[in-house]
Design a protein around this motif. Structure first.
Motif, PDB file in Angstrom:
ATOM      1  N   ILE A  54      13.476  -1.857  -6.987  1.00 47.80           N
ATOM      2  CA  ILE A  54      12.887  -2.944  -7.779  1.00 47.80           C
ATOM      3  C   ILE A  54      11.380  -2.708  -7.832  1.00 47.80           C
ATOM      4  N   PRO A  55      10.837  -2.502  -9.039  1.00 48.09           N
ATOM      5  CA  PRO A  55       9.426  -2.069  -9.140  1.00 48.09           C
ATOM      6  C   PRO A  55       8.437  -3.050  -8.518  1.00 48.09           C
ATOM      7  N   GLY A 111       6.943   3.237  -0.011  1.00 41.70           N
ATOM      8  CA  GLY A 111       6.276   3.782   1.172  1.00 41.70           C
ATOM      9  C   GLY A 111       4.803   3.444   1.204  1.00 41.70           C
ATOM     10  N   ASP A 112       4.138   3.563   0.017  1.00 43.26           N
ATOM     11  CA  ASP A 112       2.728   3.237   0.048  1.00 43.26           C
ATOM     12  C   ASP A 112       2.482   1.750  -0.214  1.00 43.26           C
ATOM     13  N   GLY A 113       3.570   1.003  -0.483  1.00 43.75           N
ATOM     14  CA  GLY A 113       3.426  -0.439  -0.651  1.00 43.75           C
ATOM     15  C   GLY A 113       3.375  -1.167   0.681  1.00 43.75           C
ATOM     16  N   VAL A 120       9.239  -9.626   2.492  1.00 41.56           N
ATOM     17  CA  VAL A 120       9.393  -8.978   1.190  1.00 41.56           C
ATOM     18  C   VAL A 120       8.871  -9.912   0.104  1.00 41.56           C
ATOM     19  N   ARG A 121       8.128  -9.331  -0.817  1.00 44.66           N
ATOM     20  CA  ARG A 121       7.671 -10.058  -1.998  1.00 44.66           C
ATOM     21  C   ARG A 121       8.183  -9.352  -3.227  1.00 44.66           C
ATOM     22  N   TYR A 122       8.539 -10.162  -4.252  1.00 40.20           N
ATOM     23  CA  TYR A 122       8.781  -9.589  -5.577  1.00 40.20           C
ATOM     24  C   TYR A 122       7.659 -10.099  -6.462  1.00 40.20           C
ATOM     25  N   GLY A 123       6.691  -9.282  -6.727  1.00 38.82           N
ATOM     26  CA  GLY A 123       5.512  -9.747  -7.467  1.00 38.82           C
ATOM     27  C   GLY A 123       4.814 -10.839  -6.675  1.00 38.82           C
ATOM     28  N   ASP A 124       4.663 -12.009  -7.293  1.00 37.67           N
ATOM     29  CA  ASP A 124       4.004 -13.121  -6.606  1.00 37.67           C
ATOM     30  C   ASP A 124       4.988 -13.946  -5.790  1.00 37.67           C
TER      31      ASP A 124
END
Lengths: 318, 297
Positions: B98-99, B12-14, B53-57
């Protein structure tokens, strides 16, 4: 049957010398393990024979243990072993399981892994060290707790007796601390081994994290958790040194947690070296035999329980 | 690792502030406010707006602008790694688990944004059911599998719960096969039956939308056929969104299609979307045409 009926034959296995040699070596190894177990049972039975023939089944239910009068009954020791182990599990299972869930599901793994490692280290501490810690730290603390409880609820049989710290409660507490690492680390691994798809299925249904843990996760992991508890019970039943140091070593049966008790392994450790009479020695050997049978029975029961739940879950089919 | 599933609840805050969102000027065509405007057509059930959507970089998916119509089956098609599963799992915010996942743009469900702080994820996931690639029934009885979700949400009790389970199993086309063995462990069912059980389990919490992430990829052709038949029977009562590798499956079951492709940075992009017949007969994009003809991907 018609003449055209096909005949099925089993092909003769090829003779491979190296395989035969390897098989023999492995078979010898396996046989020696089984042989040792059988030998143990036979030797104990022979050693216990005089007591077995003198007291018969009365040995298991007799409450008197009098080496001078050569009158021996093992019930106080059987009770002490079972009660202290049960007490230990009663305290260790909720705490251990809680720790396992926290480490597996709540803490980030970079923090959980070193903590889990430290918990496993607790299992490597020699039991005499736990015993000393019990005598010098736990027993005085327990005495204060007993005094507090005794003043308020001393009329309840469970809490009657002298608040001296030494006794069944102390034995249960020390045993609980000793078996905690088994329950916590094995349960943690069982929970970590649950497929991610299980948690996802629950979360996708709109379950909260706690509902997911309580439901599918623990259900899936219950076999492993049960295994950890059984291992802990096995350790608690046989534990000698630490219990001997804090349980009080009085062969009596009391519902009170504050009273002293005695366990099978403790009486063996205390009396075997000084046993003089033939019957006294035989009675102690019979206690060893009872302890062996009890441990085997508990493990067999737990095995059945685990197989039962596995068959119920049909996990072999996967 | 299961534990991974519980790490991040911070999606939510991402969410990147809409104003901070960057897009190529020509794609925005001077209408920056329109890109993120919620769908106005009441027939649109799910609306993706400049969604990424991004997963990390690693950028998994970007600039998705797509409306999904209520009461129809929409198929997400495309090669591996084109982000179609990521997009599907964005609708019930399963990617939150997924963190490293971060989101931009917005997804609207019935006109309401779901990537905003304070969204009730439990209610969202109750509304948006999901069926996974591999059948994943709980290691419990058939009845318990279906009843669990309904019980968690406190929907039914006692006899009403039993009737509800029966209704859901019937809806998933499984009742006749399992009515005499509801107490049997779900793991003892065949793969196709397990998948239909998972559909019944998803229906039991009374969702409006059903997400299906390659639901047939672990099944044989006969079981696949039964699931496809079942999917057709679920519309128009439910909105169904299916991810599939299988072009024929998309053609057979879907009313609408969205075709995804991987760009040069291995980032998933929506190439085109539209009614299935139209997409298959007259694809606008050359990549769609070649993929559908089986010449690449």
């Amino acid at each position: 049957m018609s003449a055209g009926e096909a005949v099925y034959v089993r092909p003769r296995p090829a003779f491979v010398l190296s395989d035969r040699v390897a098989n023999s070596i492995l078979a010898a190894g396996a046989a020696s393990v089984v042989g040792l177990a059988v030998l143990l049972g036979v030797v104990l039975s022979l050693g216990a024979a005089p007591a077995l023939s003198k007291f018969g089944a009365g040995f298991l239910v007799g409450k008197t243990w009098d080496p001078v009068a050569e009158h021996f009954g093992a019930l106080p020791f059987i009770y002490g072993t079972l009660a202290s182990s049960f007490l230990a599990l009663l305290m260790a299972v909720p705490v251990g399981l809680g720790a396992a869930i926290f480490l597996a599901e709540v803490l980030p793994q970079w923090l959980a892994r070193p903590i889990a490692f430290m918990i496993e280290l607790l299992a490597a501490v020699p039991s005499v060290v736990y015993g000393m810690w019990g005598v010098f730290v736990a027993v005085p603390a327990i005495a204060r707790v007993e005094e507090f409880i005794g003043q308020r609820w001393g009329h309840i049989p469970l809490f009657s007796g002298p608040p001296i710290g030494i006794g069944m409660l102390a034995a249960g507490v020390i045993l609980a601390i000793m078996v905690l690492p088994f329950i916590a680390s094995i349960s943690r691994e069982a929970i970590l081994a649950v497929p991610r798809a299980q948690a996802e299925a629950a979360l996708a249904l709109g379950a909260t994290k706690w509902e997911t843990i309580r439901g599918p996760l623990l259900r899936y992991a219950r076999k492993g958790i049960l295994g950890g508890i059984v291992l802990a019970l096995g350790r608690a039943l046989g534990e000698t040194m630490a219990v001997t140091m804090v349980i009080g070593n009085v062969p009596q049966i009391s519902v009170s947690l504050f009273q002293s008790g005695y366990t099978m392994s403790a009486v063996l450790a205390n009396e075997f070296a000084e046993a003089t009479g033939r019957i006294h020695t035989a009675a102690l050997v019979e206690i060893a035999l009872v302890l062996l049978v009890l441990t085997v029975l508990v493990n067999a029961f737990a095995r059945l329980l685990i197989w039962g739940t596995a068959a119920h879950a049909g996990e072999e089919r996967v | 690792m299961v534990s991974e599933a519980f790490r991040g609840w911070r999606a939510g805050d991402g969410v990147v502030d809409p104003a901070g969102h960057t897009m190529a000027a020509e794609e925005v065509a001077g209408a920056e406010t329109d890109v993120l405007a919620p769908p106005t057509d009441p027939e649109v059930c799910v609306g993706f707006r400049a969604f990424g959507v991004r997963y990390g970089d690693f950028e998994a998916l970007k600039e998705v602008q797509l409306d999904i119509r209520r009461g129809h089956i929409t198929a997400f098609m495309g090669p591996s790694g084109c982000g179609k599963s990521t997009l599907l799992r964005s609708i019930n915010r399963m990617n939150d688990t997924i963190p490293s996942a971060r989101f931009t743009g917005q997804v609207y469900l019935d006109g309401e944004p779901i990537y905003v702080p304070g969204v009730n994820i439990i209610r969202l996931r109750k509304r948006v059911g999901m069926v996974f690639q591999k059948p994943n029934p709980f290691p419990a009885s058939i009845f318990e599998n279906v009843a669990w979700g309904a019980r968690v949400h406190g929907l039914y009790k006692g006899h009403a719960l039993f009737e509800h389970v029966e209704k859901c199993l019937a809806r998933a086309g499984l009742w006749d096969e399992v009515k005499d063995k509801l107490k049997l462990n779900a793991m003892s069912l065949s793969g196709g039956q397990q998948q239909r059980l998972c559909i019944a389990r998803a229906l039991a919490v009374e969702p409006e939308i059903l997400l299906m992430d390659e639901p047939c990829s672990a099944l044989d052709p006969i079981a696949t056929y039964r699931i496809e038949e079942l999917m057709r029977s679920l519309v128009p009562d439910y909105t169904v969104i299916i991810v599939t590798h299988n072009i024929q499956q998309a053609a057979r079951v879907s009313d609408y299609c969205a075709f995804f492709w991987v760009d040069e940075n291995r980032c998933g992009r929506l190439v085109e979307s539209g009614p299935t017949a139209q997409l298959f007969e007259a694809p606008k994009d050359e990549r769609t045409e070649r993929y559908l003809a089986g010449r690449m991907g």
